[in-house]
Motif scaffolding. Structure first.
Motif, PDB file in Angstrom:
ATOM      1  N   THR A   1       2.564  -1.055   4.087  1.00  0.00           N
ATOM      2  CA  THR A   1       2.356   0.548   4.566  1.00  0.00           C
ATOM      3  C   THR A   1       3.113   0.983   4.825  1.00  0.00           C
ATOM      4  O   THR A   1       4.245   1.113   5.063  1.00  0.00           O
TER       5      THR A   1
ATOM      6  N   GLN B   1      -3.999  -2.247  11.283  1.00  0.00           N
ATOM      7  CA  GLN B   1      -3.233  -3.091   9.949  1.00  0.00           C
ATOM      8  C   GLN B   1      -2.147  -3.637  10.766  1.00  0.00           C
ATOM      9  O   GLN B   1      -1.583  -4.184  10.314  1.00  0.00           O
TER      10      GLN B   1
ATOM     11  N   LEU C   1      -6.761  -1.997   1.331  1.00  0.00           N
ATOM     12  CA  LEU C   1      -7.418  -2.788   2.198  1.00  0.00           C
ATOM     13  C   LEU C   1      -8.196  -3.886   1.853  1.00  0.00           C
ATOM     14  O   LEU C   1      -7.629  -5.260   2.819  1.00  0.00           O
ATOM     15  N   ALA C   2      -9.118  -3.509   1.629  1.00  0.00           N
ATOM     16  CA  ALA C   2     -10.181  -4.577   0.858  1.00  0.00           C
ATOM     17  C   ALA C   2     -10.065  -5.604   0.100  1.00  0.00           C
ATOM     18  O   ALA C   2     -10.103  -6.568   0.261  1.00  0.00           O
TER      19      ALA C   2
ATOM     20  N   GLU D   1      -8.136   2.256   2.378  1.00  0.00           N
ATOM     21  CA  GLU D   1      -9.649   1.573   1.874  1.00  0.00           C
ATOM     22  C   GLU D   1      -9.069   0.319   1.112  1.00  0.00           C
ATOM     23  O   GLU D   1      -9.856  -0.441   1.261  1.00  0.00           O
TER      24      GLU D   1
ATOM     25  N   ASN E   1       0.788  -0.693   0.129  1.00  0.00           N
ATOM     26  CA  ASN E   1      -0.038  -0.368  -0.084  1.00  0.00           C
ATOM     27  C   ASN E   1       1.157   1.785  -0.304  1.00  0.00           C
ATOM     28  O   ASN E   1       1.702   1.867   0.796  1.00  0.00           O
TER      29      ASN E   1
ATOM     30  N   LEU F   1      -7.139   8.098   2.575  1.00  0.00           N
ATOM     31  CA  LEU F   1      -7.639   7.699   3.090  1.00  0.00           C
ATOM     32  C   LEU F   1      -8.670   6.718   1.923  1.00  0.00           C
ATOM     33  O   LEU F   1      -8.676   5.495   2.817  1.00  0.00           O
ATOM     34  N   GLU F   2      -9.258   7.138   1.014  1.00  0.00           N
ATOM     35  CA  GLU F   2      -9.980   6.152   0.464  1.00  0.00           C
ATOM     36  C   GLU F   2      -9.357   5.142   0.165  1.00  0.00           C
ATOM     37  O   GLU F   2      -9.794   4.108  -1.124  1.00  0.00           O
TER      38      GLU F   2
ATOM     39  N   LEU G   1      -5.552   4.455  10.535  1.00  0.00           N
ATOM     40  CA  LEU G   1      -6.045   3.507  10.160  1.00  0.00           C
ATOM     41  C   LEU G   1      -5.179   2.559   9.571  1.00  0.00           C
ATOM     42  O   LEU G   1      -5.460   1.239   9.940  1.00  0.00           O
TER      43      LEU G   1
END
Length: 550
Positions: free
Chosen positions: A137, A154, A127-128, A124, A115, A120-121, A150
């Motif tokens: 990260t 993790q 991560l999904a 996410e 990542n 932020l989006e 966030l």
């Protein structure tokens, strides 16, 4: 089907991507992204797309991702970013090719495990899509609390965490403290960079991590007895504030607990206090591949005496405040030379800077080893190099070197000695097996040490009933930037040595136009003569090269 390799898979993806680059686009039903219209693609590309199984596609996507990441890390950043097709390419573009490719990519968690997003989006989404796969990260210091929370949430499935701190808020933020204490069963790498603030990292360094193998601290300090410094493979301590640097004993203990180190970087990281470690056990690092050190010469010589590593280790060492009359050990004794294929490279500047290096001249993967030296006092006489090198290489296999490159960088004539004959003699005596020698005076002003070289080379040495000359095995000589006035001295030198120690090869590069008389004389004295006037870049690029090392 023949097995697909990493390189062929990446080339396949790049080739298909090039075919798709200019294809007409349509709107993907899964979102607002546009994708190329495959109906307009070449037949070869369509056949390739229709025949590739999903597992092969995943392999190609992963190889493409790795290749593009390597290019990104190897290419210095350019601002503003260029507006070219190459610059815009990313592995994610494979999700915009067709529905099948998009479905395969979105259902490949490994592709989303690294990542690098800061939005932020986007984080996410990564991560999904990565699901339960261990992830890499990063926190960039100005991402905002929501992003930081966030990312830290993790930690239980994080394998690599890179943090760039702009200040101390990551350590002081009460909302983040509990997150730093989350378990780290998969953590393999921790990288912290501090631009401002106290330089103290969060509490994550206060506890052990079972799989941790890489720790890199840039401008960041921590308790040096931290359990995080245990059984590492890669350790980098760079730019630690002087008052927070480890002592020699603390540094020694860290290395003792990391016998499997493969890469060690210690640059401006102490030790804060040094003492003799002669009574301490030797630090054995049998797997060390790379050593990168910058520290005070006295401290380095103490540490070096207690280090044991393989002959094949590559090293880049920078020593500050060297007193060249004091024979400190600064070059590792563990040097493996390929007979007839190793070169000693030397550069000396009138600013008191020097570089001594060794490399394999026959291998594509050269094992470059260099030591950058800054003299303690400000000297303007490059003659120091004639004494520094014999002291530095004493006791190493470098004394048996057969190939030598010397470059002098001399812009200031003030305080420069005008006779280096004895210095040259002393220097050449330390390299009795020398066969191939190159001297560059390209970056020298009016005064240089080149003229006395001929005098030293033709000096007779009488032992009982025999006569010999310095560097008796010298067979090839290459001169760069020698002035035209030196040609007569060169001829006299070669004439004197002709019967006992003749040259088989002589190369004159940018040494001024030789007269027909001088060319005739030189051809009679050497087996092969080459005269070149083509532009030539010296091995070391002047004072800027020295400045960039500190």
């Amino acid at each position: 089907m023949s097995p697909i390799t990493r390189s062929t898979a990446a080339r396949s993806a790049l080739a298909v991507g090039d075919d798709l680059e200019n294809a007409p686009t349509t709107t993907c039903k899964r979102g607002m992204d546009t994708v190329p219209d495959i109906s307009a693609m070449p037949t070869v590309t369509l056949n390739a797309l229709s025949s590739l199984p999903e597992d092969i596609l995943r392999m190609i996507f992963k190889c493409l991702q790795d290749v593009l990441e390597e290019i990104q890390w190897a290419t210095p950043p350019v601002f503003p970013p260029p507006r070219t097709k190459t610059a815009r390419k990313s592995w994610i573009s494979v999700t915009h090719v067709c529905r099948r490719w998009r479905e395969v990519a979105l259902n490949s968690p490994l592709l989303w495990s690294n990542n690098g997003a800061s939005c932020l989006e986007q984080i996410e989404a990564y991560l999904a899509r990565s699901r339960t796969t261990p992830i890499a990260t990063q926190i960039n210091g100005n991402d905002g609390t929501a992003v930081e929370e966030l990312v830290l949430q993790q930690l239980p499935r994080t394998k690599s965490l890179a943090v760039m701190c702009l200040d101390d808020h990551l350590e002081k933020d009460e909302s983040l403290r509990p997150l730093w204490d989350l378990p780290t069963p998969f953590l393999e790498a921790l990288m912290f960079t501090r631009l401002f603030g106290s330089g103290h990292p969060p509490a994550i360094f206060g506890r052990p991590h079972p799989l941790l193998k890489t720790v890199m601290l840039f401008g960041v300090h921590t308790p040096w007895d931290s359990p995080a410094f245990t059984d590492l493979k890669c350790l980098a301590l760079v730019g630690i504030m002087e008052k927070h640097q480890p002592t020699m004993s603390e540094l020694f203990q860290i290395l003792l607990t990391c016998p499997n180190l493969e890469s060690l970087t210690l640059k401006k990281a102490g030790p804060k206090e040094s003492h003799d470690l002669q009574e301490s056990p030797v630090i054995h690092l049998p797997r060390l591949l790379k050593l990168d050190v910058e520290m005070n010469t006295h401290d380095w010589s103490i540490l070096l005496q207690n280090l044991s590593f393989p002959e094949t280790t590559t090293w880049n060492i920078a020593c500050r405040e060297l007193v060249w009359t004091n024979p400190l050990i600064v070059i590792p004794r563990q040097i493996s030379l390929t007979v007839g294929a190793s070169k000693l490279t030397i550069a000396a500047a009138d600013s008191g800077m020097a570089i001594i290096g060794q490399e394999d001249i026959t291998s594509d993967n050269k094992l470059d080893r260099q030591i950058h030296i800054q003299l303690h006092d400000d000297t303007h006489d490059v003659g120091y190099i004639f004494h520094l090198v014999p002291i530095a290489i004493h006791g190493t296999s470098l004394v048996d070197i057969t190939c030598l490159y010397m470059q002098f960088i001399l812009y200031d004539d003030w305080g420069v000695a005008q006779n280096w004959t004895e210095d040259w003699l002393y220097f050449l005596e330390t390299l009795p097996r020398l066969e191939d020698m190159t001297i560059s005076l390209v970056e020298c002003s009016i005064m240089d040490p080149g003229i006395e070289f001929f005098s030293a080379l033709s000096t007779e040495r009488k032992e009982e009933d025999t006569i010999s000359y310095p560097a008796p095995n010298l067979r090839k000589l290459e001169l760069h930037g020698y002035r035209k006035a030196y040609q007569s001295l060169l001829i006299q030198c070669l004439t004197t040595r002709f019967k006992l120690a003749p040259l088989s090869d002589l190369v004159l590069r940018n040494c001024g136009q030789a007269t027909k008389k001088n060319l005739k004389a030189l051809r009679q004295l050497v087996g092969k003569l080459q005269v070149m006037t083509a532009p030539f870049t010296p091995r070391f690029a002047g004072e800027s090269m020295f400045a960039s090392s500190w």
